[in-house]
Enzyme design. Structure first.
Site, PDB file in Angstrom:
ATOM      1  N   ASN A  74      -4.593  -6.249   3.563  1.00  0.00           N
ATOM      2  CA  ASN A  74      -4.482  -5.035   4.384  1.00  0.00           C
ATOM      3  C   ASN A  74      -5.466  -4.058   3.561  1.00  0.00           C
ATOM      4  O   ASN A  74      -5.101  -3.446   2.420  1.00  0.00           O
ATOM      5  CB  ASN A  74      -3.133  -4.602   4.189  1.00  0.00           C
ATOM      6  CG  ASN A  74      -3.255  -3.279   4.942  1.00  0.00           C
ATOM      7  OD1 ASN A  74      -4.076  -2.631   5.869  1.00  0.00           O
ATOM      8  ND2 ASN A  74      -2.199  -2.449   4.988  1.00  0.00           N
ATOM      9  N   LYS A 100      -6.600  -1.000   4.366  1.00  0.00           N
ATOM     10  CA  LYS A 100      -6.091   0.219   4.450  1.00  0.00           C
ATOM     11  C   LYS A 100      -7.559   1.255   4.777  1.00  0.00           C
ATOM     12  O   LYS A 100      -8.243   0.569   5.528  1.00  0.00           O
ATOM     13  CB  LYS A 100      -5.487   0.820   3.380  1.00  0.00           C
ATOM     14  CG  LYS A 100      -4.144  -0.035   2.704  1.00  0.00           C
ATOM     15  CD  LYS A 100      -3.104   0.393   1.868  1.00  0.00           C
ATOM     16  CE  LYS A 100      -2.216  -0.393   1.697  1.00  0.00           C
ATOM     17  NZ  LYS A 100      -1.305   0.005   0.748  1.00  0.00           N
ATOM     18  N   GLU A 119       8.233  -4.810   2.485  1.00  0.00           N
ATOM     19  CA  GLU A 119       7.557  -4.155   1.504  1.00  0.00           C
ATOM     20  C   GLU A 119       8.230  -2.805   1.290  1.00  0.00           C
ATOM     21  O   GLU A 119       8.229  -1.654   1.905  1.00  0.00           O
ATOM     22  CB  GLU A 119       6.102  -3.613   2.319  1.00  0.00           C
ATOM     23  CG  GLU A 119       5.054  -4.554   2.557  1.00  0.00           C
ATOM     24  CD  GLU A 119       3.899  -3.940   2.721  1.00  0.00           C
ATOM     25  OE1 GLU A 119       2.875  -4.279   2.015  1.00  0.00           O
ATOM     26  OE2 GLU A 119       3.504  -2.986   3.388  1.00  0.00           O
ATOM     27  N   GLY A 159       1.505   0.103  -4.127  1.00  0.00           N
ATOM     28  CA  GLY A 159       0.401   0.652  -5.085  1.00  0.00           C
ATOM     29  C   GLY A 159       0.937   1.553  -6.147  1.00  0.00           C
ATOM     30  O   GLY A 159       0.138   2.439  -6.838  1.00  0.00           O
ATOM     31  N   SER A 186       2.537  -4.227  -4.454  1.00  0.00           N
ATOM     32  CA  SER A 186       1.931  -4.614  -5.791  1.00  0.00           C
ATOM     33  C   SER A 186       1.665  -6.319  -5.998  1.00  0.00           C
ATOM     34  O   SER A 186       2.119  -6.582  -7.318  1.00  0.00           O
ATOM     35  CB  SER A 186       2.768  -3.867  -6.895  1.00  0.00           C
ATOM     36  OG  SER A 186       2.489  -2.629  -6.788  1.00  0.00           O
TER      37      SER A 186
END
Length: 252
Positions: free
Chosen positions: A9, A11, A168, A174, A214
């Site tokens: 992904n 983003k 998630e 992150g 992560s």
């Protein structure tokens, strides 16, 4: 046996040129993935979808990061399934925690999008996961169950098996703070048990459940060695071609 899936992904990253260079470098990655019966893909921004799809090697899934549940209308900034299909994009990520947090996206809204994608014979990748506050309260399973039940409302058994689910935990996205392999497997297994309650054992055995949060080359193998984790939805580690390739090779 469920087929493993590695989905990046991106983003809000990569220009058209950067997306083009990345997917053009994926030939060997896709070949290796095919040899080991693994699906691989990336989710660029709306602007880069067409370019990425045009230059991607055959077999690399190109997914949207979102979609609207209606065909057209006065919805500024939105994109429909028909627009995605016009450029041969047949996957969309739905309900990512960042959209839930920053765009007030609800599980009910996700349900409408999932149903629209399924009616268009596209693949929804539906995200669920809890905040640190919810985790610390010990309410993860109740929270995730609510997201799954609402997200799958009025979806029949045949269509349900076509959805990909990604767990998630928001507190690990992150942040560099990973859910342990045991936590990830526990919740992914719990999600599978919810699907079994809703649709029966056959659908529960078929549906793919990913872990995200992560995920990096040095921990992906540990996560994917768990019986209920069928792949990974990866953010930052999917942005560089060397890291993306390492994610795949470390699954093998």
């Amino acid at each position: 046996m469920r087929k493993k899936l590695l989905m990046g992904n991106w983003k809000m990253n990569k220009t058209n040129q950067e997306a083009k260079e990345f997917v053009e470098a994926c030939g060997d990655i896709v070949k290796l993935a095919k040899e080991h019966n693994i699906d691989v893909g990336v989710a660029p921004t709306f602007l880069a979808l067409c370019c990425a799809k045009k230059h991607a090697p055959e077999g690399l899934i190109i997914s949207s990061q979102n979609v609207h549940h209606l065909t057209n209308g006065a919805y500024t900034g939105e994109v429909s399934t028909e627009m995605l299909q016009a450029i041969n994009v047949n996957w969309a990520i739905i309900g990512h925690s960042e959209r839930r947090t920053y765009n007030n996206e609800t599980s009910e809204a996700c349900n409408l999008k999932i149903k629209k994608l399924l009616s268009a014979k596209m693949v929804p990748l539906y995200c669920c996961g809890e905040s640190l506050e919810t985790y610390d309260k010990g309410e993860t399973k109740a929270f995730v169950k609510d997201q799954i039940v609402k997200g799958f409302k009025d979806i029949n058994k045949e269509d349900a098996s076509k959805v990909v689910i990604a767990y998630e935990p928001i507190w690990s996205i992150g942040t560099g703070k990973n859910a342990s392999k045991e936590i990830a497997e526990d919740i992914c297994g719990y999600i599978r048990s919810i699907i079994k309650e809703l649709y029966g054992e056959q659908v529960a055995d078929q549906i793919r459940i990913l872990y995200g949060g992560s995920v990096k080359p040095n921990n992906i193998k540990e996560y994917l060695s768990s019986p209920n984790i069928d792949g990974a939805l990866v953010g930052g580690a999917s942005l560089k071609i060397d890291s993306y390739k390492e994610l795949l090779t470390n699954i093998l």
